[in-house]
Write an enzyme that holds these catalytic residues in place. Structure first.
Site, mmCIF file in Angstrom:
data_model
loop_
_atom_site.group_PDB
_atom_site.id
_atom_site.type_symbol
_atom_site.label_atom_id
_atom_site.label_comp_id
_atom_site.label_asym_id
_atom_site.label_seq_id
_atom_site.Cartn_x
_atom_site.Cartn_y
_atom_site.Cartn_z
ATOM 1 N N SER A 282 -3.787 -1.705 44.038
ATOM 2 C CA SER A 282 -4.526 -2.941 44.092
ATOM 3 C C SER A 282 -4.426 -3.665 45.435
ATOM 4 C CB SER A 282 -4.013 -3.870 42.990
ATOM 5 O OG SER A 282 -2.680 -4.251 43.223
ATOM 6 N N LYS B 40 -1.794 -9.957 51.025
ATOM 7 C CA LYS B 40 -2.551 -9.694 49.807
ATOM 8 C C LYS B 40 -2.793 -11.021 49.089
ATOM 9 C CE LYS B 40 -2.200 -6.743 45.672
ATOM 10 N NZ LYS B 40 -1.360 -5.778 44.930
ATOM 11 N N SER C 58 0.407 0.133 43.702
ATOM 12 C CA SER C 58 -0.524 -0.760 44.402
ATOM 13 C C SER C 58 -0.252 -0.960 45.880
ATOM 14 C CB SER C 58 -0.556 -2.127 43.701
ATOM 15 O OG SER C 58 -1.257 -2.030 42.479
#
Lengths: 550, 550
Positions: free
Chosen positions: B215, B130, B239
């Protein structure tokens, strides 16, 4: 306000004396000049059987009960008696409940009689509690007047949900057979490196002219003169270590939330920038290990949502083959007094000489990754983010002023932080931790001063800068203070012409060999975060070497 | 500002495509209507050898390398190729560095050739990251435009000390032989349950009309269609779990600071009221266990001062004799869609029927100790204490507005909290944790929905209330989302006349079987704090039972 706060304080002091059986009331309390050392005085005036009991370790008391040579009641009686006298000499208690102790001791004796075994790992062991620990039906006041005026005030100040709630850690101890009998004094809101509040002053039990340290000062004075062998204190800036230090005791500051803090009263309890930790103060290292293992081995710990789920691991008590131990004589800013410097040097020699596992390494104070004063200042700034407004609110309840001690040693920042200010400080703490951790790259642990003077007169703690304990709270290291010797005639001053700053000069000039002579000298052993087992094992090893070689 | 932020975004998108070898550029990117499912499309257009490689587990890839049947380069090639196409289909990458991946893979192959053994436990395993994870020389932008304008802006936004710093967790993985090749998209400042920012939108790779979650949405899309098998995400409100959920993946939200977060970029990084946690998202549970054990078994973890020193303990992977598992079908406020309700019921039946160790217990939603919406609202209030002023400051650097997604789903509180407001919220969190923990008095773990709908159209996450993931961040429980089945024709709606509130009604009316048909249905397994090993073991056990019985 119908009552003046001074009246409340006087009534509280009086009612406390009334909790002591009248036969234990001293006809005349000797003055500090007459009897400076409460320990020696008590050893003289108390029955020798009782003196013998209170001089034993928990392990011995357990063994003697197990073989039927001593009852829990005998033990409770001896400790209650001694602490009753000691309270009259040092004002170390804030709550006295001998009746409950005797009742509990009798229950334990009955249990033993019926079951032919001890109820738990602390069967009949008296444990004293700093007045932040909640017990059912017993007031918690954390150094304020207001809780002695009304239960509602108490609830508000201590965030206590009901009069019957009990700190988790006390429940764990009680379930293992511990006997509670007193709670001990703290400065207002636990702010102070000695112990005085509008409720009164507590004195050092080894020299009643001297400060007993703080904030767990009542514990220090009580255990220091044998009124208890195991007590619980708390530490956010040195509050376990300082009273332990001035009384030559073992005091463990564990890393945050290793010992469960659930339902322990605290000031500004949800300040999480730097945590107050609860932990043991003991007369000897074996008892400290015993009580730590009992608490941290108990599954009940997990009831506290903040508790770090690291069960006590005895296998970590077994030392490594070779231990790299650092020696930091001072921080480069405040030079500790000669007895401390000499004892660090002596300890180093002893550990080097012994055919021991220690590999001794000097730490250059100029190479400390972050100045201790920088850390210490951050600590103050972290726990004063609310501008001490909670304290102000609680003082107003009774009309009492901020304690003299607080006014002497603390400055209100003048504004409440925003959460963004606070986050910046939290970030700074993290950065400092990361940087300071480099010290462990080549070390397993290190020795450093606990304080910059061996003792000081009651009311004069503002004369001494205290970054040696405070810095470690920011770093969150495991640290234990432990005795290494006593001040002797050879501990004279070095000649110094230059001082690093005015605090250094003030501290250095405070040194007076006459005051310090014969007082215990203690040091800190510092380990990485959450290395409580290792810290205990190393202090025990050092204690053994010291005993063997002296 | 010399450049319009939209220009910067367009340039960034273009430069990213330029990082892809031209032979891997699709002549024409099929539309979402033409090719809704990227996974199926890629399986069709990619060479079958590559499809075979990307369909294997990490354990298989390690074994094939160990016996010399596959090289790290072959593996890197297959995953780079697949992710290159996938990026064109879903816009899942924010950084592409195949050249570094190939170089690293060749080094690993050379190591293996020379030493006849793998370099570490993740030799040649591609791991996607990420875009909060820092790698040397690679930009980290956490969804902002400004880092693509200047390195100084990047440093400011990501709190990165130098371009060459590296997240500790990435270093651990790299040392064990992992190969990094892409970083994946996030919404601005990681705020959102889907993934769009002023840099662009990311689409669900199983149905490109649908949202990819957030996210860690880029990770979800990438792993969902086989462009990666192991990725790192972060989770402060769901997330990790939401993108895993909508792609039928395994996503672990560990308790705070179990996985080391050191040097991971974050928005509002020193907000410690509720912590963002880093953790794995994987195609299968065995790989999740592998990568978790590698990270948490590494002594390097202790370099992070905030890391909780609980080493991965494989012995905890061995199950208890009897496991009390609870089933919470809903929270009493927002009823999840029929496929979710049906699958909870089915899972319960499966676990009961199997001659298994599970003791299945229904949890009455009326008896949940604290409402999930109460917890979810506290969460929002904990991470918005700075009134999102940091975000505002960072947006100003480039002139970009707050992302549409943020504006759609979040409300600025209007003022920055004082530290006292903050402390009150921290206290409330503790109180709720204590209360909610009662649920574990009679349970070892429980199953609950991860979300209230199986999927939703890109841009419509405001239609669905999300307390199922958020509540667990406040409680800090260990939770894993894992797939249990697929939506089928029988998953039709129940008849409902009454709704508990408008969110419930809105969510329920959002249900459309046609959109959901064939999509993965996932659930959450929830364990106590710091029970990551147990959570993994239980999900594996459940997966085995599901596989055996279907």
């Amino acid at each position: 306000m119908t009552q003046d706060y001074k009246q409340v304080a006087a009534q509280k002091a009086k009612s406390l004396l009334e909790k002591i059986p009248s036969k234990w009331i001293l006809a005349q309390v000797p003055s500090a000049d007459e009897e400076p050392n409460a320990e020696e005085y008590l050893n003289r005036v108390l029955p020798s059987e009782e003196v013998e009991i209170t001089s034993k370790s928990a392990a011995e008391l357990l063994r003697l009960q197990e073989v039927g040579q001593l009852s829990a009641y005998d033990i409770a009686y001896a400790f209650c008696h001694r602490s009753a006298l000691l309270h009259q000499l040092t004002n170390c208690c804030t709550e006295i409940f001998f009746d409950l102790a005797f009742q509990r001791a009798k229950e334990l004796d009955a249990y033993f009689f019926q079951n032919k075994k001890l109820i738990g790992k602390l069967h009949g062991i008296p444990i004293s509690l700093k007045d932040q620990i909640n017990l059912p039906g017993i007031t918690t006041a954390i150094g304020y007047i207001a809780p002695h005026i009304s239960k509602e005030f108490e609830k508000k100040i201590t965030h206590r949900s009901s009069e019957n709630d009990m700190s988790l850690i006390a429940k764990i101890l009680q379930d293992e057979g511990a006997v509670f009998y007193v709670k001990t004094t703290v400065p207002m809101a636990m702010f102070g490196g000695e112990t005085s509040s509008n409720l009164g002053d507590t004195y050092n039990s080894l020299d009643r002219h001297m400060a007993c340290g703080g904030s767990s000062g009542g514990e220090g004075a009580l255990i220091g003169a044998g009124g208890s062998i195991i007590g619980l204190g708390t530490d956010i800036g040195g509050s376990i270590r300082i009273p332990s230090y001035v009384h030559g005791l073992y005091g463990l500051r564990a890393s945050s939330n290793r010992f469960p803090y659930l339902d322990i009263a605290n000031s500004y309890p949800n300040q999480i920038g730097v945590c107050s930790v609860v932990g043991p103060i003991c007369k000897n290292i074996d008892d400290l290990i015993l009580v730590s293992s009992v608490i941290l081995g108990d599954p009940l710990c997990s009831v506290d949502p903040r508790h770090i789920p690291l069960k006590w691991d005895s296998s970590k008590l077994v030392g490594q083959s070779k231990i790299k131990i650092g020696f930091l004589k001072w921080d480069g800013e405040i030079l500790p007094h000669p007895p401390i410097l000499n004892n660090i040097e002596k300890l180093k020699e002893t550990l080097c000489k012994s055919d021991s596992v220690f590999d001794c390494i000097d730490i250059d104070e100029k190479k400390i990754p972050v100045k201790l004063s920088t850390l210490g200042k951050l600590l103050l700034s972290l726990y004063s983010t609310d501008n001490f407004e909670e304290m102000e609110e609680f003082c107003k309840l009774s009309g009492e002023p901020f304690s003299k001690l607080f006014q002497q040693c603390f400055v209100r920042p003048g504004k409440v932080d925003t959460v963004s200010d606070f986050a910046n400080k939290v970030g700074l703490k993290y950065e400092y931790q990361l940087k300071f951790d480099e010290i462990f790259q080549d070390l397993d642990c290190f020795i450093m001063p606990t304080y910059s003077t061996v003792c000081w007169k009651q009311g004069e703690s503002d004369q001494i800068a205290n970054f040696y304990t405070r810095a470690l709270n920011v770093l969150d290291y495991t640290a234990m203070t432990f005795p290494v010797g006593k001040v002797d005639q050879n501990d004279t001053g070095y000649t110094r012409d230059n001082f690093t700053n005015s605090m250094d000069e003030k501290n250095w000039k405070y040194f007076n060999l006459d005051d310090q002579l014969g007082k215990p000298v203690s040091l800190q052993l510092v380990c990485k975060r959450y290395h409580e087992e290792q810290c205990c094992a190393l202090v025990k090893k050092i204690r053994d070497i010291i005993e063997r070689t002296t």
